[in-house]
Design an enzyme around this catalytic site. Sequence first.
Site, short mmCIF file in Angstrom:
data_model
loop_
_atom_site.label_atom_id
_atom_site.label_comp_id
_atom_site.label_asym_id
_atom_site.label_seq_id
_atom_site.Cartn_x
_atom_site.Cartn_y
_atom_site.Cartn_z
N ASP A 1 8.93 -26.04 -37.69
CA ASP A 1 8.00 -25.95 -36.56
C ASP A 1 6.60 -25.51 -36.96
OD1 ASP A 1 9.51 -26.66 -34.35
OD2 ASP A 1 10.42 -24.68 -34.17
C1 GLC Z 1 13.47 -22.11 -35.42
C2 GLC Z 1 13.51 -23.23 -34.42
C3 GLC Z 1 14.03 -24.50 -35.04
C4 GLC Z 1 13.23 -24.83 -36.28
C5 GLC Z 1 13.21 -23.66 -37.23
C6 GLC Z 1 12.32 -23.91 -38.43
O1 GLC Z 1 14.75 -21.76 -35.79
O2 GLC Z 1 14.33 -22.90 -33.33
O3 GLC Z 1 13.96 -25.55 -34.13
O4 GLC Z 1 13.81 -25.97 -36.87
O5 GLC Z 1 12.74 -22.52 -36.58
O6 GLC Z 1 10.98 -23.94 -38.10
#
Ligand code: GLC
Length: 784
Positions: free
Chosen positions: A474
């Site tokens: 993210d």
């Molecule tokens: C958090 C989010 C997930 C994402 C991860 C890495 O766990 O919920 O959707 O893939 O972060 O950024």
Amino acid sequence: MRYGYFDKKKKEYAVTRPDTPTPWINYIGSGNYGGIVSNTGGGYSFHKDPQNRRVTRYRYNSIPMDRPGRYIYIRNKNSGEYWNPGYQPVQRKLDSYSCRHGMGYTVLSGEYQGVIGEVTYFVPDDKNFEIWHVKLSNTYGIAQSLQVFAYSEFSFWDAILDQQNVDWVQQINQGRFDDGIITYYPYHVSDNAAFFATGEKVSSFDTNLETFIGKYRSEGNPIAVEQGGCSNSISRRMNGAGAFCIDVDLKSDEEREMVFILGFAEDRTAIKEDIKEYLSPGKAKEALTRLKKYWDDYTGRLSVETPDEDMNLFVNVWNQYQCKTTFNWSRFVSLYQLGLGRGMGIRDSAQDTLGVMHTIPEEAKQLIIKLLKCQFTDGRAYHLFFPLTGEGGQGDAPVNKFDWYSDDHLWLILAVNAYVKETGDFAFLKELILYNDRSTSGTVLNHLDMALEFTRNNKGPHNIALAGRADWNDTLNLDTGKGAAESVFTSMLYCRAALEMVELCEYLKNKEQGIKYTGMYEEMKNAINSSSWDGEWYKRAFDDNGEPLGSKENKFGKIFINSQSWAILGKVADCDKADKCMKSVDRYLNSKYGIVTMYPSYNEYDETKGGVTTYPVGTKENGGIFLHTNPWMMISETLLGNGDKAFEYYRRILPAKRNDDAELYEVEPYVYCQNILGKENPQFGVGRNSWLSGTAAWNMVASSQHILGIRANYDCLIVDPCIPAEWQGFKAKRVFRGAVYNIEVQNPNGVCSGISKITVDGAEVAKIPVFEAGTTHSVVVLMK
Ligand code: GLC
């Protein structure tokens, strides 16, 4: 230092001191009504959706921490002293304390001056309410005159408005009491109510928080408890509470049990009827027995006996339990995710289904349907949805040119394929499911096809997947407005998804589609290999200016984990490259507490990289150990036959391993956390974001399906282990399509992988067949 231990026999984790470094929590309920319970009774409840239907309050970032909660106060009528069996909120030093977190229930037990108080919290029979079963024992040698206060603080159901519109909310809150039941609802609502009830003779009650707590006081010294009685307050505005006072006289050695029920009713006139059979302690205990049986059945569909005790504990109990919790609540509600704003993640939930597929495939299918409904007709998907309202959205990530993440839709293919392999329910693929504009529908196969098409139609300058808002990571927000940033990871995930479609088409005998997906895979694989191989590993992405991330040319972020593991999972790397990727991960990213996401960490904010650079060095996605990515490395190593390495990575992040080092680790040793501060961070080894993480499902997949190698296929059960060479074998029980398979793996020559012979019920077979439900079979797998 340790704060507790695993009680293997009872399948509980026993916390032995209340001052854990962070609240160590458990979940009650099974995805409908439920909540969080900490080791000192802190936490809150909600019905179906913690944002839109919150039942009780919790103050995040509060001092003192972890308040309020579901509190039982015990007061000695003669001395006026009062305390809680779970230590909080009064914090009186107890003569003994324990908290036992079990599957779906928590028992707090405390002793003070000869009185033992025990409270068990759980949701019975998936009802819309929870039971607090209280037991008092007087071991003092003389009679005791006591009072029990049970207390919870109601929330306005819309938990955002509860904090944003105090002006309105606090004028409309109503609290009532009738016949042992306190109800709480907004003035204009005529049907629903949150409620708190008891079957005991009520000496006094409060429905108003201010009256129970008193001015300038806290849960630690409520005026009602201090003065030895509630005020029978009927709340006509302000803040609502459910509080009862019960008088209890106990002779020496006498015990007394009682039940309190907290819940939410869609029809408040029916509460009495709904709860009546649970108000007696005997009935409540029967419901707890049923709950334990549910969990025994749930976990009993896969159990293993390996030479590694911790692995047994996790595969058989704790990892399975955590998987069900992530399946229930995605990344929505924990001590780190506030049950506000995030909803259920599409990519997250799709991955979560993988961790429960072996035991509740039907429920997984229902969640998959909800996720498919979040897909647009062009194939992309919403990023999240809210379970109560069904509304979807794209979350609150920085808005760039795109309103989509590059990966969300692709995970749906992995989830559906896993479901079909587990169940053989090919008919599901033909079911019509609405797209999220609610006017067009397509079969499940159409949905999956469009998911791949979307990525194919959204490629960037290197002919690989555009990054969109971000990919699985993210915080990699690479698009600064040009719409040119690309994700190597998503491209690899696309390869994996395309190959799964090829596999599926073979079973469907759909040659034409199979050829199409093979072509899509080949094209992407070639594009990745010609643009993204860096010499010793794969690059991770290209930013909006075409600059690579995860290259030896970079000063920071030279190498990222995901483009190595997914090069294997997506069959992008040939043998030589695969080997180099694995070695590079071991060399640059591996550490004592797990594999970090990337190295070296960015050391300052860089807008061309986005969110990842907002984190300090070694934190979360910026060089922290983001545990979700570790099982992908385990699986990759098994795909290459390296059982020793896969197991080393597995052991490294096993939470149980940190039980004796909990002071540093800080989070619960019975579930995986999302991240551990990485080797470049001064607090290397500190864990955070326990419970809700894709780590749960993927570790389940890595350990049971790839290390132990027991996995479902369309027309058979596969047992193809990749284990440490020193293991002489292991045993397992797996229920597959209703039949029981008792499996024994023998490894007489100490190899990691490779099978020389499989026998089923004494006869040699090429593959392990699907048997009639209800039958039991013995499988012996001889390794090479
Ligand atoms: C958090 C989010 C997930 C994402 C991860 C890495 O766990 O919920 O959707 O893939 O972060 O950024």
